[in-house]
Design an enzyme around this catalytic site. Sequence first.
Site: not given
Length: 234
Positions: A116, A118
């Site tokens: 991921k 963000h």
Amino acid sequence: MATITSPLPPFKQAFLSTILRAKILTFGSYTLKSGRISPYFFNAGLFSTASLLTCLADAYANTIHSHPTLGDNFNLLFGPAYKGIPLATITATQLFLLDGPKYGDVGYAFNRKEKKDHGEGGSIVGMDLRGKKVLIVDDVITAGTAIREAVGIINAAGGELAGIVVALDRQERKVVGEGETDSGMSAIQEVRREFGVEVLAILTLADLIVGVESEGDRKAMKGYRAKYGAVEET
């Protein structure tokens, strides 16, 4: 329907009784991915109700708790994505219910398949693995590839592998690919030797042979073990 006899510990008896009743463990003639014809089949995907998941969680937790050293030698459960995620979750919860003072601070984490970029970011969800003694919880070890990937993730995150626990150990020698040497060992034996940690299973083929009452099913499993069984560990 096949039933169980008494040589196994009570939690194994309860687990075996449940998987027979729910037809998670069945007997017949099954062609495996390896091409081998197995007289039994274990379908972990059928643990799909609250009661069945509770039985599975209890079996994982008791397998860990009853081991003479492993129950005191880890402080984080790791579930490899995807199947290991719910397995580690239910095991952490059941360990707390089994012995809250002992397991109440045990952590839990799993990996994302895709990192991921963000929010909090990263590829690990849950407790930070750094400095932790990590116990992997998964359903089976077939070739060992997924477990080796999980160990790589744990090491990269600063954790230390403490052990591995799975639902079933078929105790059969690994299928050898082209160019590979047949060691006679199972994938679990190879993983155990490679990483120098304990690999536990709720049930093994030997457990099924002594626990299932049907003489025909027991004879078929003994024949399968004679043909494909892994070398005995010393």
